[in-house]
Scaffold this motif. Structure first.
Motif, PDB file in Angstrom:
ATOM      1  N   ALA A 246      36.878  44.019  40.854  1.00  0.00           N
ATOM      2  CA  ALA A 246      35.901  42.980  40.530  1.00  0.00           C
ATOM      3  C   ALA A 246      36.600  41.726  40.019  1.00  0.00           C
ATOM      4  N   LEU A 247      37.638  41.916  39.191  1.00  0.00           N
ATOM      5  CA  LEU A 247      38.393  40.769  38.696  1.00  0.00           C
ATOM      6  C   LEU A 247      39.107  40.065  39.841  1.00  0.00           C
ATOM      7  N   LEU A 248      39.679  40.845  40.762  1.00  0.00           N
ATOM      8  CA  LEU A 248      40.370  40.248  41.905  1.00  0.00           C
ATOM      9  C   LEU A 248      39.411  39.437  42.765  1.00  0.00           C
ATOM     10  N   ALA A 249      38.178  39.934  42.922  1.00  0.00           N
ATOM     11  CA  ALA A 249      37.187  39.211  43.721  1.00  0.00           C
ATOM     12  C   ALA A 249      36.845  37.856  43.113  1.00  0.00           C
ATOM     13  N   ASP A 250      36.946  37.752  41.790  1.00  0.00           N
ATOM     14  CA  ASP A 250      36.644  36.493  41.104  1.00  0.00           C
ATOM     15  C   ASP A 250      37.879  35.633  40.883  1.00  0.00           C
ATOM     16  N   THR A 251      39.022  36.109  41.337  1.00  0.00           N
ATOM     17  CA  THR A 251      40.270  35.386  41.112  1.00  0.00           C
ATOM     18  C   THR A 251      40.507  34.382  42.227  1.00  0.00           C
ATOM     19  N   PRO A 252      40.734  33.119  41.910  1.00  0.00           N
ATOM     20  CA  PRO A 252      41.010  32.129  42.968  1.00  0.00           C
ATOM     21  C   PRO A 252      42.238  32.517  43.778  1.00  0.00           C
ATOM     22  N   ALA A 253      42.243  32.094  45.034  1.00  0.00           N
ATOM     23  CA  ALA A 253      43.349  32.464  45.929  1.00  0.00           C
ATOM     24  C   ALA A 253      44.684  31.933  45.442  1.00  0.00           C
ATOM     25  N   ASP A 254      44.660  30.793  44.736  1.00  0.00           N
ATOM     26  CA  ASP A 254      45.918  30.190  44.287  1.00  0.00           C
ATOM     27  C   ASP A 254      46.249  30.542  42.843  1.00  0.00           C
ATOM     28  N   ALA A 255      45.525  31.481  42.265  1.00  0.00           N
ATOM     29  CA  ALA A 255      45.811  31.872  40.881  1.00  0.00           C
ATOM     30  C   ALA A 255      47.203  32.488  40.798  1.00  0.00           C
ATOM     31  N   PRO A 256      48.038  32.059  39.847  1.00  0.00           N
ATOM     32  CA  PRO A 256      49.420  32.554  39.793  1.00  0.00           C
ATOM     33  C   PRO A 256      49.521  34.023  39.438  1.00  0.00           C
ATOM     34  N   TRP A 257      48.454  34.598  38.876  1.00  0.00           N
ATOM     35  CA  TRP A 257      48.513  35.995  38.483  1.00  0.00           C
ATOM     36  C   TRP A 257      47.806  36.923  39.472  1.00  0.00           C
ATOM     37  N   ARG A 258      47.377  36.356  40.599  1.00  0.00           N
ATOM     38  CA  ARG A 258      46.694  37.186  41.596  1.00  0.00           C
ATOM     39  C   ARG A 258      47.631  38.258  42.160  1.00  0.00           C
ATOM     40  N   ALA A 259      48.882  37.888  42.413  1.00  0.00           N
ATOM     41  CA  ALA A 259      49.840  38.853  42.970  1.00  0.00           C
ATOM     42  C   ALA A 259      50.075  40.006  42.002  1.00  0.00           C
ATOM     43  N   MET A 260      50.143  39.690  40.709  1.00  0.00           N
ATOM     44  CA  MET A 260      50.345  40.737  39.709  1.00  0.00           C
ATOM     45  C   MET A 260      49.176  41.706  39.710  1.00  0.00           C
ATOM     46  N   LEU A 261      47.966  41.162  39.787  1.00  0.00           N
ATOM     47  CA  LEU A 261      46.781  42.006  39.778  1.00  0.00           C
ATOM     48  C   LEU A 261      46.725  42.881  41.035  1.00  0.00           C
ATOM     49  N   THR A 262      47.085  42.298  42.163  1.00  0.00           N
ATOM     50  CA  THR A 262      47.120  43.064  43.408  1.00  0.00           C
ATOM     51  C   THR A 262      48.134  44.200  43.316  1.00  0.00           C
ATOM     52  N   GLN A 263      49.277  43.910  42.728  1.00  0.00           N
ATOM     53  CA  GLN A 263      50.300  44.936  42.559  1.00  0.00           C
ATOM     54  C   GLN A 263      49.820  46.074  41.653  1.00  0.00           C
ATOM     55  N   ARG A 264      49.124  45.687  40.583  1.00  0.00           N
ATOM     56  CA  ARG A 264      48.583  46.709  39.686  1.00  0.00           C
ATOM     57  C   ARG A 264      47.592  47.613  40.419  1.00  0.00           C
ATOM     58  N   LEU A 265      46.761  47.006  41.238  1.00  0.00           N
ATOM     59  CA  LEU A 265      45.780  47.792  41.992  1.00  0.00           C
ATOM     60  C   LEU A 265      46.478  48.746  42.965  1.00  0.00           C
ATOM     61  N   SER A 266      47.490  48.249  43.638  1.00  0.00           N
ATOM     62  CA  SER A 266      48.173  49.086  44.625  1.00  0.00           C
ATOM     63  C   SER A 266      48.952  50.224  43.978  1.00  0.00           C
ATOM     64  N   SER A 267      49.279  50.089  42.693  1.00  0.00           N
ATOM     65  CA  SER A 267      50.049  51.134  42.008  1.00  0.00           C
ATOM     66  C   SER A 267      49.162  52.220  41.395  1.00  0.00           C
ATOM     67  N   LEU A 268      47.832  52.021  41.461  1.00  0.00           N
ATOM     68  CA  LEU A 268      46.942  53.033  40.907  1.00  0.00           C
ATOM     69  C   LEU A 268      47.008  54.319  41.705  1.00  0.00           C
ATOM     70  N   PRO A 269      46.887  55.455  41.035  1.00  0.00           N
ATOM     71  CA  PRO A 269      46.932  56.736  41.767  1.00  0.00           C
ATOM     72  C   PRO A 269      45.682  56.908  42.647  1.00  0.00           C
TER      73      PRO A 269
END
Length: 269
Positions: A246-269
């Protein structure tokens, strides 16, 4: 000749002492994801504060005070990241200079060494610690004399909590911040309490502060991120996934922390 032979093992000993430094310089550096995430989240908070002010949900005084606090944290995080970058650039140069450091140290010791002089390192460290403790004691005394509901007391307890956390005393830091929150609730400060609770593996204690903060600032990206982190730490990865998606959906495409959030999501079990 005998003097020269005596110094050979001393030089070898110095090289051995510097070996851990060489290993540390050659070791791949850890990712700075935490500080980069902090910087990104603080920037997002500044943007959110501006939006809250524009729509009239935050008055000018509150907007100014909150902006100054977030900017202070942003500067501190940026300075730390910049320092690590400078350190990385100097690592190889320091590695090349290790033999020269050893030779120079031996030479300086021969010229100006005083092996009989007692070390003052511990005494100086103890004196600095005592000075800091006196300053904190003075701050506590002044806070005790203030109206606990006053703005001055609020700022003092925030400062005290920051100092206690920096000294590695999370219990004391949380106690000070809670005194400030009792006087005036602030979502950002609630995030500090929650983050500290998460750092000491207490997600159940962190969650009430996150939820209360989100009731007042539902779009705060830091609180939303901490919500997912607390859920993950509590053993609920699916809830963390839902929150972060949900946070990623509200995150602007150019947000500098979007990549970090995506990485966190991909690391979830």
């Amino acid at each position: 000749m005998e003097d020269f032979i005596i110094w050979i093992p001393l030089v070898l000993l110095a090289l051995a002492a510097l070996l851990p430094l060489a290993v540390a310089l050659l070791r791949p550096r850890a990712a700075r994801g935490r500080r980069e995430a902090d910087i990104a989240l603080y920037r997002a908070q500044l943007a959110e504060l501006d939006r809250e002010n524009e729509v009239g949900r935050l008055d000018e005084a509150g907007h100014r005070a909150a902006t100054l606090e977030v900017q202070r944290r942003l500067i501190a995080a940026a300075e730390q990241t910049e320092g690590e970058t400078r350190s990385a650039r100097g690592a190889m140069a320091a590695l090349v200079l290790l033999p020269l450091i050893v030779a120079s140290g031996v030479g300086l010791y021969l010229l100006r060494g005083a092996p009989g002089m007692p070390s003052a390192t511990y005494a100086m460290r103890a004196e600095a610690q005592q000075r800091d403790e006196r300053l904190l004691a003075t701050l506590r005394e002044r806070l005790a004399a203030l109206d606990p509901r006053s703005e001055q007391a609020w700022q003092g307890y925030v400062l005290l909590g920051n100092a206690e956390r920096a000294r590695g005393r999370p219990d004391a830091a949380i106690a000070a911040w809670r005194r400030a929150l009792d006087a005036r609730f602030d979502p950002g400060l609630a995030g500090e309490v929650a983050e500290t609770e998460i750092e000491r593996n207490a997600p159940a204690a962190a969650m009430p502060w996150i939820e209360r903060g989100l009731r007042e600032a539902p779009n705060d990206p830091r609180l939303r991120f901490l919500f997912g982190l607390a859920e993950l730490q509590a053993g609920r990865p699916e809830a963390a996934r839902t929150a972060w998606q949900a946070l990623l959906a509200d995150t602007p495409a150019d947000a500098p922390w979007r990549a970090m959030l995506t990485q966190r999501l991909s690391s979830l079990p």
